[in-house]
Write a protein that holds these residues in place. Structure first.
Motif, mmCIF file in Angstrom:
data_model
loop_
_atom_site.group_PDB
_atom_site.id
_atom_site.type_symbol
_atom_site.label_atom_id
_atom_site.label_comp_id
_atom_site.label_asym_id
_atom_site.label_seq_id
_atom_site.Cartn_x
_atom_site.Cartn_y
_atom_site.Cartn_z
ATOM 1 N N VAL A 102 -8.176 -3.168 -12.216
ATOM 2 C CA VAL A 102 -8.067 -2.319 -11.117
ATOM 3 C C VAL A 102 -7.336 -2.723 -9.981
ATOM 4 O O VAL A 102 -6.933 -3.410 -9.529
ATOM 5 C CB VAL A 102 -9.544 -1.999 -10.118
ATOM 6 C CG1 VAL A 102 -9.614 -0.931 -9.468
ATOM 7 C CG2 VAL A 102 -10.530 -2.635 -11.073
ATOM 8 N N THR A 103 -6.578 -1.502 -10.015
ATOM 9 C CA THR A 103 -5.164 -0.860 -9.187
ATOM 10 C C THR A 103 -5.379 0.256 -8.347
ATOM 11 O O THR A 103 -5.459 0.969 -7.886
ATOM 12 C CB THR A 103 -3.816 -0.715 -10.018
ATOM 13 O OG1 THR A 103 -4.063 -0.872 -11.146
ATOM 14 C CG2 THR A 103 -2.885 -0.173 -9.531
ATOM 15 N N TYR A 104 -4.871 -0.178 -6.961
ATOM 16 C CA TYR A 104 -4.832 0.486 -6.182
ATOM 17 C C TYR A 104 -3.390 0.430 -5.290
ATOM 18 O O TYR A 104 -3.259 -1.089 -4.760
ATOM 19 C CB TYR A 104 -6.651 -0.352 -5.575
ATOM 20 C CG TYR A 104 -6.076 0.406 -3.842
ATOM 21 C CD1 TYR A 104 -7.181 1.645 -3.578
ATOM 22 C CD2 TYR A 104 -5.809 0.093 -2.108
ATOM 23 C CE1 TYR A 104 -7.095 2.335 -2.399
ATOM 24 C CE2 TYR A 104 -6.015 0.851 -0.916
ATOM 25 C CZ TYR A 104 -6.926 1.469 -1.130
ATOM 26 O OH TYR A 104 -6.920 2.350 -0.016
ATOM 27 N N SER A 105 -2.979 1.934 -4.927
ATOM 28 C CA SER A 105 -1.813 1.405 -3.981
ATOM 29 C C SER A 105 -1.822 2.347 -2.851
ATOM 30 O O SER A 105 -2.640 3.713 -2.752
ATOM 31 C CB SER A 105 -0.638 2.556 -5.137
ATOM 32 O OG SER A 105 -0.607 1.904 -6.218
ATOM 33 N N GLN A 106 -1.051 2.605 -2.049
ATOM 34 C CA GLN A 106 -0.877 3.584 -0.575
ATOM 35 C C GLN A 106 0.555 3.196 -0.413
ATOM 36 O O GLN A 106 1.295 1.991 -0.430
ATOM 37 C CB GLN A 106 -1.574 2.765 -0.524
ATOM 38 C CG GLN A 106 -1.333 0.891 0.487
ATOM 39 C CD GLN A 106 -2.643 0.491 1.740
ATOM 40 O OE1 GLN A 106 -3.199 1.542 2.204
ATOM 41 N NE2 GLN A 106 -3.508 -0.787 0.931
ATOM 42 N N GLU A 107 0.805 3.933 0.337
ATOM 43 C CA GLU A 107 1.873 4.085 0.613
ATOM 44 C C GLU A 107 2.127 4.769 1.839
ATOM 45 O O GLU A 107 1.455 4.874 2.645
ATOM 46 C CB GLU A 107 2.989 5.054 0.325
ATOM 47 C CG GLU A 107 3.412 4.538 -1.546
ATOM 48 C CD GLU A 107 4.959 6.183 -1.769
ATOM 49 O OE1 GLU A 107 4.429 6.835 -1.229
ATOM 50 O OE2 GLU A 107 4.264 5.917 -2.973
ATOM 51 N N PHE A 108 3.252 4.105 3.235
ATOM 52 C CA PHE A 108 3.081 4.546 4.050
ATOM 53 C C PHE A 108 4.613 4.346 4.659
ATOM 54 O O PHE A 108 5.561 3.680 4.557
ATOM 55 C CB PHE A 108 2.551 3.901 5.260
ATOM 56 C CG PHE A 108 3.153 2.179 5.203
ATOM 57 C CD1 PHE A 108 4.083 1.980 6.387
ATOM 58 C CD2 PHE A 108 2.799 1.308 5.235
ATOM 59 C CE1 PHE A 108 4.446 0.884 7.291
ATOM 60 C CE2 PHE A 108 3.353 -0.099 5.377
ATOM 61 C CZ PHE A 108 4.194 -0.361 6.325
ATOM 62 N N THR A 109 5.367 5.445 5.950
ATOM 63 C CA THR A 109 5.901 5.820 6.344
ATOM 64 C C THR A 109 6.591 5.642 7.546
ATOM 65 O O THR A 109 5.941 4.894 8.482
ATOM 66 C CB THR A 109 6.505 7.498 6.355
ATOM 67 O OG1 THR A 109 6.480 7.689 5.148
ATOM 68 C CG2 THR A 109 8.279 7.378 6.639
ATOM 69 N N SER A 110 8.104 4.794 7.516
ATOM 70 C CA SER A 110 8.540 4.031 9.190
ATOM 71 C C SER A 110 9.678 4.663 9.374
ATOM 72 O O SER A 110 10.843 5.049 9.050
ATOM 73 C CB SER A 110 8.000 2.745 9.015
ATOM 74 O OG SER A 110 8.523 2.216 9.915
#
Length: 134
Positions: free
Chosen positions: A4-12
């Motif tokens: 099971v793949t879980y992805s997330q992104e955040f900007t800095s």
């Protein structure tokens, strides 16, 4: 066994090199300072931070978990990329064999995007839902 793949992104607003150095290369010094009480310390129990090294994170008294151990599988400083695997914890997971993490910092105007992917390797005959991960 499934994955099971879980992805997330955040900007800095911080440049990718600086983020990579702080959160990957020097994480054992930086993270306990930015999560005081939550993380007691992070120490290398094998290696010096390169591929094959094993880091143990020791959590504070208020945490529901005491420690985790991660092995560094890949480290690409020029491309701000790291891959590591959760190999041990005092919490025994009934559905998960291991978790493989990938982190990449990508430059954008005025900072970077951190792309994080977690791959949960599920034990035979088990099912894991996204809500279980969260």
């Amino acid at each position: 066994m499934g994955v099971v793949t879980y992805s997330q992104e955040f900007t800095s607003a911080i440049a990718p090199l600086r983020m990579f150095k702080a959160l990957v290369l020097d994480s054992h010094n930086v993270i306990p300072k930015i999560v005081p009480g939550g993380i007691k310390n992070i120490e290398f129990i094998e290696g010096d931070g390169g591929v094959g090294s094993i880091k143990q994170t020791n959590f504070g008294e208020s945490s529901h978990i005491k420690y985790t151990k991660h092995r560094i599988d890949a480290l690409d400083v020029e491309n701000f990329y790291c891959k590591y695997t959760l190999i041990d914890s005092e919490i025994k997971f009934d559905k998960i064999d291991c978790v493989v993490y990938e982190v990449k910092f990508v430059a954008i105007d005025g900072g970077c995007v951190c792309k994080m992917t977690s791959k949960y390797h599920i034990k035979e005959g088990c099912e894991l839902k996204e809500d279980d991960i969260k």
